[in-house]
Design an enzyme around this catalytic site. Structure first.
Site: not given
Length: 289
Positions: A42, A115, A152
């Site tokens: 990331e 995200k 993540c």
């Protein structure tokens, strides 16, 4: 289809071009070993800047269209005939996102994912920098099969993994930046791996996670990252794992057709009862009449 998947890990500093060169070197190293899909960590262009508040960081964000990093990585993907999920800091008018561009093996950009779950804790101050993603969970039909990608904090949510599996994903990928829990002695590395191993077993498909290594600093606040990038098979067993502190490439071969047949035979998706899961749409486990 038998394919080779790779995860990488590296340290980052504020020499952005050096970080990009290092990431391309890892891609080339993986491609030389036969990798078809290669996962970078990331936000690899820079240190993980969410360690602390810094308004100057917003100047680093770029639009998805005409993005210099994505263009460069498209050329790399085409040259080596590999699929690349590429993490980048996206600016869209007055909104900012933690995003992934998905590049196919011919260099074509298939689209982006933003995200969905945005953390906010000491050392991980992402709500300052990012809007919650609005793309929903997506599947990408690449040259080497259908892949799902979370970023993540997304990896801690089984709902996201299940949705991508329901949409037809054959492998799940999670680019990551995780390490020290500032203001706590808790070592999350085992739980971090275990939760994704659970996604693999529950959805009967491989999972790939790429983390960063080293210590990074933003405005005097330091955080260390514990590596341990890994690949697990459809049963959740780790079949390739990196160290906690070394720049590495790890690879594993999987058979997506064999996994598909096993998934069908095992019956998990046959026996699902979506009509009984209404509470999952609530925050407190209650349903409204």
């Amino acid at each position: 289809m038998k394919i080779k998947i790779a995860a990488t890990q590296m340290s980052c500093d504020w020499e952005i071009e050096n970080n990009i060169k290092k990431s391309i070197h890892l891609i080339e190293k993986a491609a030389e070993q036969g990798a078809n899909i290669i996962l970078l960590q990331e936000l690899f262009q820079t240190p993980y800047f969410c360690i602390q508040y810094d308004e100057k960081i917003f100047k680093l964000a770029q639009p998805f269209e005409n993005n210099s990093l994505i263009k460069k990585m498209s050329e790399v993907a085409k040259k080596h005939k590999v699929v690349l999920p590429i993490s980048f800091f996206e600016k869209d008018n007055n909104a900012y996102f933690n995003s992934i561009a998905v590049i196919d093996a011919d260099g074509k950009v298939l689209g982006k994912y933003r995200k969905s779950h945005i953390p906010d804790g000491a050392g991980y101050l992402e709500k300052y920098y990012f809007n919650p993603g609005d793309t929903g969970f997506k599947i990408w039909n690449t040259a080497y099969g259908k892949i799902g990608i979370g970023i993540c904090w997304d990896q801690w949510f089984p709902e996201a993994a299940r949705i991508m599996a329901l949409k037809g994903a054959e492998v799940l990928f999670y680019p990551t930046a995780i390490g020290d829990e500032i203001m706590s002695t808790y070592d999350s590395s085992d739980a971090w791996q275990t939760v994704m191993q659970g996604h693999a077993a529950a959805n009967i498909m491989p999972v790939v996670a790429s983390n960063r290594i080293g210590s990074e600093s933003v405005k005097g606040q330091v955080n260390g990252f514990y590596g341990k990038s890994f690949i697990c098979n459809r049963s959740g067993k780790i079949i390739a794992e990196a160290s906690k502190d070394q720049e590495e490439v790890i690879l594993a071969e999987i058979d997506t057709e064999e996994n598909h047949l096993f998934r069908r035979n095992w019956g998990l998706f046959r026996d699902r009862r979506p009509e009984l899961y209404k509470e999952i749409l609530s925050l407190n486990g209650e349903t409204k009449d």
